[in-house]
Design a protein around this motif. Sequence first.
Motif, PDB file in Angstrom:
ATOM      1  N   TYR A 238       0.855  -1.189   0.000  1.00  0.00           N
ATOM      2  CA  TYR A 238       0.000   0.000   0.000  1.00  0.00           C
ATOM      3  C   TYR A 238       0.889   1.236   0.000  1.00  0.00           C
ATOM      4  O   TYR A 238       1.775   1.370   0.825  1.00  0.00           O
ATOM      5  CB  TYR A 238      -0.929  -0.016   1.217  1.00  0.00           C
ATOM      6  CG  TYR A 238      -1.905  -1.162   1.191  1.00  0.00           C
ATOM      7  CD1 TYR A 238      -3.141  -1.022   0.566  1.00  0.00           C
ATOM      8  CD2 TYR A 238      -1.589  -2.394   1.768  1.00  0.00           C
ATOM      9  CE1 TYR A 238      -4.039  -2.072   0.513  1.00  0.00           C
ATOM     10  CE2 TYR A 238      -2.483  -3.454   1.728  1.00  0.00           C
ATOM     11  CZ  TYR A 238      -3.706  -3.278   1.099  1.00  0.00           C
ATOM     12  OH  TYR A 238      -4.593  -4.318   1.040  1.00  0.00           O
TER      13      TYR A 238
ATOM     14  N   ASP B  17      -0.383   4.435   0.124  1.00  0.00           N
ATOM     15  CA  ASP B  17      -1.060   5.587   0.695  1.00  0.00           C
ATOM     16  C   ASP B  17      -1.867   5.113   1.911  1.00  0.00           C
ATOM     17  O   ASP B  17      -2.556   4.084   1.825  1.00  0.00           O
ATOM     18  CB  ASP B  17      -2.008   6.188  -0.358  1.00  0.00           C
ATOM     19  CG  ASP B  17      -2.574   7.517   0.080  1.00  0.00           C
ATOM     20  OD1 ASP B  17      -3.024   7.611   1.242  1.00  0.00           O
ATOM     21  OD2 ASP B  17      -2.556   8.460  -0.719  1.00  0.00           O
ATOM     22  N   PRO B  18      -1.799   5.819   3.049  1.00  0.00           N
ATOM     23  CA  PRO B  18      -2.598   5.404   4.217  1.00  0.00           C
ATOM     24  C   PRO B  18      -4.085   5.292   3.903  1.00  0.00           C
ATOM     25  O   PRO B  18      -4.797   4.475   4.512  1.00  0.00           O
ATOM     26  CB  PRO B  18      -2.332   6.536   5.225  1.00  0.00           C
ATOM     27  CG  PRO B  18      -1.008   7.099   4.830  1.00  0.00           C
ATOM     28  CD  PRO B  18      -0.948   6.980   3.347  1.00  0.00           C
ATOM     29  N   LYS B  19      -4.527   6.126   2.949  1.00  0.00           N
ATOM     30  CA  LYS B  19      -5.941   6.078   2.595  1.00  0.00           C
ATOM     31  C   LYS B  19      -6.322   4.713   2.020  1.00  0.00           C
ATOM     32  O   LYS B  19      -7.446   4.230   2.225  1.00  0.00           O
ATOM     33  CB  LYS B  19      -6.235   7.183   1.556  1.00  0.00           C
ATOM     34  CG  LYS B  19      -7.708   7.318   1.206  1.00  0.00           C
ATOM     35  CD  LYS B  19      -8.528   7.779   2.392  1.00  0.00           C
ATOM     36  CE  LYS B  19     -10.001   7.925   2.012  1.00  0.00           C
ATOM     37  NZ  LYS B  19     -10.840   8.201   3.199  1.00  0.00           N
ATOM     38  N   ASP B  20      -5.356   4.090   1.316  1.00  0.00           N
ATOM     39  CA  ASP B  20      -5.618   2.763   0.747  1.00  0.00           C
ATOM     40  C   ASP B  20      -5.868   1.741   1.861  1.00  0.00           C
ATOM     41  O   ASP B  20      -6.713   0.851   1.730  1.00  0.00           O
ATOM     42  CB  ASP B  20      -4.436   2.305  -0.108  1.00  0.00           C
ATOM     43  CG  ASP B  20      -4.283   3.159  -1.352  1.00  0.00           C
ATOM     44  OD1 ASP B  20      -5.275   3.786  -1.753  1.00  0.00           O
ATOM     45  OD2 ASP B  20      -3.165   3.190  -1.904  1.00  0.00           O
TER      46      ASP B  20
ATOM     47  N   GLU C 225      -6.956   2.492   4.873  1.00  0.00           N
ATOM     48  CA  GLU C 225      -8.264   2.842   5.450  1.00  0.00           C
ATOM     49  C   GLU C 225      -9.394   2.239   4.612  1.00  0.00           C
ATOM     50  O   GLU C 225     -10.346   1.663   5.159  1.00  0.00           O
ATOM     51  CB  GLU C 225      -8.397   4.364   5.510  1.00  0.00           C
ATOM     52  CG  GLU C 225      -9.564   4.848   6.330  1.00  0.00           C
ATOM     53  CD  GLU C 225      -9.585   6.375   6.418  1.00  0.00           C
ATOM     54  OE1 GLU C 225      -8.515   6.988   6.292  1.00  0.00           O
ATOM     55  OE2 GLU C 225     -10.675   6.919   6.592  1.00  0.00           O
ATOM     56  N   ASN C 226      -9.253   2.355   3.293  1.00  0.00           N
ATOM     57  CA  ASN C 226     -10.263   1.780   2.400  1.00  0.00           C
ATOM     58  C   ASN C 226     -10.322   0.261   2.532  1.00  0.00           C
ATOM     59  O   ASN C 226     -11.394  -0.351   2.452  1.00  0.00           O
ATOM     60  CB  ASN C 226      -9.977   2.169   0.949  1.00  0.00           C
ATOM     61  CG  ASN C 226     -10.153   3.651   0.700  1.00  0.00           C
ATOM     62  OD1 ASN C 226     -10.872   4.324   1.460  1.00  0.00           O
ATOM     63  ND2 ASN C 226      -9.521   4.169  -0.329  1.00  0.00           N
TER      64      ASN C 226
ATOM     65  N   GLU D 156     -12.383  -0.597   5.482  1.00  0.00           N
ATOM     66  CA  GLU D 156     -13.809  -0.352   5.208  1.00  0.00           C
ATOM     67  C   GLU D 156     -14.398  -1.506   4.398  1.00  0.00           C
ATOM     68  O   GLU D 156     -15.528  -1.944   4.649  1.00  0.00           O
ATOM     69  CB  GLU D 156     -13.969   0.978   4.460  1.00  0.00           C
ATOM     70  CG  GLU D 156     -13.714   2.189   5.339  1.00  0.00           C
ATOM     71  CD  GLU D 156     -13.739   3.496   4.555  1.00  0.00           C
ATOM     72  OE1 GLU D 156     -13.554   4.546   5.187  1.00  0.00           O
ATOM     73  OE2 GLU D 156     -13.911   3.451   3.315  1.00  0.00           O
TER      74      GLU D 156
END
Length: 269
Positions: free
Chosen positions: A45, A47-50, A52-53, A56
């Motif tokens: 990964y 990006d940290p957002k990845d 997080e996704n 989810e």
Amino acid sequence: MKNTFVEKLYLKHQEIPRLPATSAISRLITKILLVMFPEQSRVQYKDPKDIENFFERREQELIDILSSMEHLLPCPAPLLSAAYMKKIPEIYDYLIQDIHSILNGDPAAKTEYEVIRTYPGFYAIAFYRLAHGLYQLNIPLLPRILTEYAHSRTGIDIHPAAQIQPNFFIDHGTGIVIGETAVIGKNVKLYQGVTLGAMSVSKDMAETKRHPTIEDNVVIYSGATILGGETVIGHDSIIGGNVWLTTSVPPFSRVYHQAQVKMTRKTKI
């Protein structure tokens, strides 16, 4: 084939509760394990957002799994799934401590990477801790399915209801059995073939404490069997290999099995 037999099987098929497949729940937990420990994953990964996704999506995946057995749940699947995801950081912290315990306690362990990739004890502990999180939310059956899945791969049988503190170290591990009501303190080390089990009790005692308590800083060597809900191994004790214990021992004890080994030689002709 007799029609009565076929009808009997048909009726059984109608009555049996429909539950998620073992592959579905073990796949979900494996995905979570892989994102927590990328040493075992090919996915990177950026990006940290990845990440997080990712969580989810796993939360929704758990909702789908739980929805298929909603009639057995203590509350709606979305509430349980959200509560479980909140537990993941704490489970991760516990597992990091377990890794450090293995790394510090086993001279053969050279790196964290090696522990994560190759130690069956860590694999079994990781599945136990993730299953225990489901157990704490009163989700039925799935925790047991998970620890039995790990059992089938490692030979290490940990009941998801057992209470195990961090810095837990299983060395080698094959043949270890940890029962439902066992309590294990911090910094405990078990070798292969250890049983923390119950003595034979009637079914109506299923809700009682049937398995031993192991206090902090205890080492139990291979083949030891410790039985009974009232049995307490006091902190900082060492239990030797092949010991059979059904009574408590005080803190700082050393308990060894003394076997007689006889050696004979054939007379030369």
